[in-house]
Design a protein around this motif. Sequence first.
Motif, short mmCIF file in Angstrom:
data_model
loop_
_atom_site.label_atom_id
_atom_site.label_comp_id
_atom_site.label_asym_id
_atom_site.label_seq_id
_atom_site.Cartn_x
_atom_site.Cartn_y
_atom_site.Cartn_z
N VAL A 47 0.42 -1.28 0.24
CA VAL A 47 0.03 -0.10 0.17
C VAL A 47 0.50 1.27 -0.03
O VAL A 47 0.45 2.42 -0.73
CB VAL A 47 -0.88 0.00 1.32
CG1 VAL A 47 0.14 0.37 2.43
CG2 VAL A 47 -1.95 0.64 0.67
N ARG B 240 1.59 -6.09 -6.84
CA ARG B 240 0.24 -4.73 -6.53
C ARG B 240 -0.52 -5.42 -7.59
O ARG B 240 -1.57 -5.71 -6.99
CB ARG B 240 -0.01 -3.58 -6.32
CG ARG B 240 0.63 -2.97 -5.22
CD ARG B 240 0.87 -1.30 -4.86
NE ARG B 240 1.37 -1.10 -6.59
CZ ARG B 240 2.33 -0.22 -6.69
NH1 ARG B 240 3.62 -0.49 -5.87
NH2 ARG B 240 2.95 0.13 -7.53
N ARG C 214 -8.96 -3.97 1.02
CA ARG C 214 -7.97 -3.31 0.90
C ARG C 214 -7.05 -4.03 -0.49
O ARG C 214 -6.24 -3.58 -1.04
CB ARG C 214 -7.36 -3.84 2.36
CG ARG C 214 -7.65 -2.89 3.32
CD ARG C 214 -7.53 -3.08 4.34
NE ARG C 214 -6.64 -4.33 5.08
CZ ARG C 214 -6.68 -5.57 6.17
NH1 ARG C 214 -7.77 -5.10 6.19
NH2 ARG C 214 -6.08 -5.68 5.98
N LEU D 200 -7.94 -2.48 -3.35
CA LEU D 200 -6.96 -1.13 -3.27
C LEU D 200 -5.53 -1.26 -4.09
O LEU D 200 -5.33 0.45 -4.22
CB LEU D 200 -6.99 -0.58 -1.85
CG LEU D 200 -8.96 -0.32 -1.69
CD1 LEU D 200 -8.22 0.50 -0.44
CD2 LEU D 200 -9.30 0.44 -2.99
N ARG E 124 -4.93 0.58 -7.66
CA ARG E 124 -5.11 2.25 -8.16
C ARG E 124 -4.07 3.10 -7.53
O ARG E 124 -2.85 2.30 -6.74
CB ARG E 124 -6.57 2.57 -6.74
CG ARG E 124 -7.64 2.09 -6.67
CD ARG E 124 -8.15 2.73 -5.77
NE ARG E 124 -9.94 2.26 -6.06
CZ ARG E 124 -10.91 3.35 -6.45
NH1 ARG E 124 -11.14 4.85 -5.52
NH2 ARG E 124 -11.68 2.99 -5.57
N ARG F 201 -5.82 4.96 -3.84
CA ARG F 201 -5.89 4.96 -2.84
C ARG F 201 -6.29 5.03 -1.11
O ARG F 201 -7.08 4.86 -0.40
CB ARG F 201 -4.17 3.62 -2.56
CG ARG F 201 -3.82 2.39 -3.44
CD ARG F 201 -2.94 1.97 -2.41
NE ARG F 201 -2.07 1.97 -4.19
CZ ARG F 201 -0.91 1.93 -4.18
NH1 ARG F 201 0.50 2.11 -3.44
NH2 ARG F 201 0.10 2.24 -4.86
N GLY G 265 -9.59 3.94 2.49
CA GLY G 265 -7.97 3.91 3.17
C GLY G 265 -8.03 4.72 4.22
O GLY G 265 -8.77 5.50 4.40
#
Length: 80
Positions: free
Chosen positions: A12, A34, A56, A59, A62, A67, A73
Amino acid sequence: MSCVARWEHELVFDQSPFLWWTPDGEPAVAATLRGRLAEHAPARLRAAGEPDLALRTGLLARTYDGRWAHPYGHRPSPGD
């Protein structure tokens, strides 16, 4: 599931979850991981009863800013 949960935290933030990876290759590895997780993991995680982790992980498809802009988020702390 535990693997995805551990990796999701680094991914993330656009970082590779592999501490042994060379810094020069880290962005490409993180981007590939990712993309693959965002494509394949959410459906499997939902089927396994992990809807929050599925969201999650989804996401990750993105952009970094996308995110954090998503209602689910969390804003990164200063310096992250």
